[in-house]
Design a protein around this motif. Structure first.
Motif, PDB file in Angstrom:
ATOM      1  N   ARG A  79      53.419  34.346  32.401  1.00  0.00           N
ATOM      2  CA  ARG A  79      53.928  34.242  33.634  1.00  0.00           C
ATOM      3  C   ARG A  79      54.088  35.529  34.457  1.00  0.00           C
ATOM      4  O   ARG A  79      53.622  35.498  35.537  1.00  0.00           O
ATOM      5  N   ILE A  80      54.780  36.272  33.785  1.00  0.00           N
ATOM      6  CA  ILE A  80      54.949  37.881  34.496  1.00  0.00           C
ATOM      7  C   ILE A  80      53.294  38.314  34.828  1.00  0.00           C
ATOM      8  O   ILE A  80      53.334  38.727  35.825  1.00  0.00           O
ATOM      9  N   LEU A  81      52.445  38.404  33.905  1.00  0.00           N
ATOM     10  CA  LEU A  81      51.255  38.818  33.770  1.00  0.00           C
ATOM     11  C   LEU A  81      50.576  38.160  35.147  1.00  0.00           C
ATOM     12  O   LEU A  81      49.786  38.640  36.048  1.00  0.00           O
ATOM     13  N   GLU A  82      50.628  36.665  35.165  1.00  0.00           N
ATOM     14  CA  GLU A  82      49.785  35.972  36.139  1.00  0.00           C
ATOM     15  C   GLU A  82      50.630  36.318  37.478  1.00  0.00           C
ATOM     16  O   GLU A  82      49.855  36.356  38.416  1.00  0.00           O
ATOM     17  N   ALA A  83      51.740  36.582  37.594  1.00  0.00           N
ATOM     18  CA  ALA A  83      52.514  37.058  38.726  1.00  0.00           C
ATOM     19  C   ALA A  83      52.106  38.264  39.205  1.00  0.00           C
ATOM     20  O   ALA A  83      51.707  38.628  40.519  1.00  0.00           O
ATOM     21  N   LEU A  84      51.998  39.397  38.361  1.00  0.00           N
ATOM     22  CA  LEU A  84      51.415  40.824  38.767  1.00  0.00           C
ATOM     23  C   LEU A  84      50.015  40.495  39.444  1.00  0.00           C
ATOM     24  O   LEU A  84      49.665  41.205  40.281  1.00  0.00           O
ATOM     25  N   ALA A  85      49.138  39.849  38.651  1.00  0.00           N
ATOM     26  CA  ALA A  85      47.749  39.329  39.040  1.00  0.00           C
ATOM     27  C   ALA A  85      47.778  38.982  40.572  1.00  0.00           C
ATOM     28  O   ALA A  85      47.093  39.448  41.382  1.00  0.00           O
ATOM     29  N   ALA A  86      48.620  37.712  40.566  1.00  0.00           N
ATOM     30  CA  ALA A  86      48.628  37.105  41.987  1.00  0.00           C
ATOM     31  C   ALA A  86      49.034  38.244  43.006  1.00  0.00           C
ATOM     32  O   ALA A  86      48.509  38.207  44.266  1.00  0.00           O
ATOM     33  N   GLY A  87      50.051  38.906  42.657  1.00  0.00           N
ATOM     34  CA  GLY A  87      50.689  40.049  43.581  1.00  0.00           C
ATOM     35  C   GLY A  87      49.557  40.987  43.967  1.00  0.00           C
ATOM     36  O   GLY A  87      49.449  41.205  45.269  1.00  0.00           O
ATOM     37  N   GLY A  88      48.620  41.319  43.065  1.00  0.00           N
ATOM     38  CA  GLY A  88      47.682  42.402  43.389  1.00  0.00           C
ATOM     39  C   GLY A  88      46.580  41.854  44.109  1.00  0.00           C
ATOM     40  O   GLY A  88      46.136  42.375  45.177  1.00  0.00           O
TER      41      GLY A  88
END
Length: 317
Positions: A79-88
């Motif tokens: 979920r952290i990786l998904e959040a980073l991708a969405a934030g980018g």
């Protein structure tokens, strides 16, 4: 904002949740600890304890820690990786707007165009304060594009405020005026960073969001003029009665202007009703006994017309 959103909701037929649909209080209180990251962020930013970037980093860490106590919303490495991708992805629109705004602000500052603009405002306005206010508003919106809040005020206080002070506007009112419109640049097209950030989160059209935000925040464009034209609202050389009177007339005036923009009061307004409502609202906002009387007559006329046609409108609906 409250008035505009209320009228928009009435116009669209939106209603609140019923008591049965409302979430229960006890389960919500059990999950209230999830608010801690937000409270921490507001505290750090509001007290200037840390820089904004540092405060945001701490809030993110706090959000991860808090999520560990909730099995359903626990933040896993995935979920952290998904959040980073969405934030980018969401940052792309805002980053592009910031870059363009920085170029424009840099050109204005380096070329000396700002100095020419300010001299031009004084020359064009002559002895007419309202013209100076309008032109200064445009300059503040241009210079405030993509600038952080603190830097925004520093720029406005050093460049735009002296123009209004020279025109006879009290110091405090002048500083309030330029700061308001410097901040309003964040939701004014074409470079509306706050609106673009909101659009990225909501996955909405950025420019449409910017225009809608400007429409909803019409009060932010009106209140500074009240400050400058009638500083009594800022408790400058006035009495308690005068302050109360100005607040009441300005509030009614903004309600009328919001109704005109939304095209809705008690029900949908006709084109001529919107014009009368807008004119009456602006007259109430502009200081003066005569303008207040005429404004009350205009707004009262709209109220009577809306009441008279309300039953007919319900039958058609």
């Amino acid at each position: 904002m409250f008035i505009t959103v209320h009228l928009e909701a009435k116009k669209e037929g939106l209603k609140g949740l019923t008591r049965e649909e409302l979430p229960k209080l006890k389960p919500l209180l059990k999950q209230s600890y999830l608010l801690f990251p937000l409270i921490l962020l507001i505290y750090l930013v509001g007290t200037s304890t840390k820089s904004i970037a540092y405060a945001a980093a701490l809030a993110i860490i706090a959000a991860i820690v808090v999520s560990l106590f909730n099995k359903e919303h626990r933040i896993t490495p995935k979920r952290i990786l998904e959040a980073l991708a969405a934030g980018g992805q969401g940052m792309i629109t805002v980053a592009a707007a910031c870059g363009v705004a920085g170029i424009i602000a840099g050109i204005i500052g380096v070329t000396g165009l700002a100095y020419l603009l300010f001299n031009g405002i004084v020359a064009l306005a002559g002895n007419h304060v309202i013209i100076a206010l309008f032109l200064t508003m445009l300059c503040c919106i241009i210079l405030g594009m993509g600038v952080p809040t603190t830097a925004n005020y520093c720029i406005m206080a050093a460049t735009c405020a002296p123009i209004l002070i020279k025109m006879g506007v009290p110091d405090l009112a002048a500083h309030f005026f330029v700061f308001y419109f410097g901040i309003v640049a964040d939701l004014t097209p074409p470079v509306a960073l706050a609106a673009y950030a909101g659009a990225a989160i909501a996955q909405a059209n950025p420019m449409k969001t910017a225009f809608t935000s400007t429409k909803l925040a019409i009060g932010a464009f009106i209140v500074p003029y009240v400050f400058a034209l009638n500083p009594a609202m800022l408790f400058i050389d006035t009495s308690a009665f005068e302050v109360i009177l100005i607040c009441i007339t300005s509030l009614v005036g903004m309600f009328a202007v919001s109704a005109a923009l939304q095209g809705y009061f008690l029900h949908n307004m006709k084109w001529f009703e919107r014009i009368i409502s807008a004119v009456g609202g602006l007259l109430l906002i502009y200081p003066g006994l005569l303008t207040d009387i005429v404004g009350v007559c205009f707004v009262g006329t709209i109220l009577v017309l809306q009441f008279a046609t309300k039953r007919q409108y319900k039958k058609l609906a």
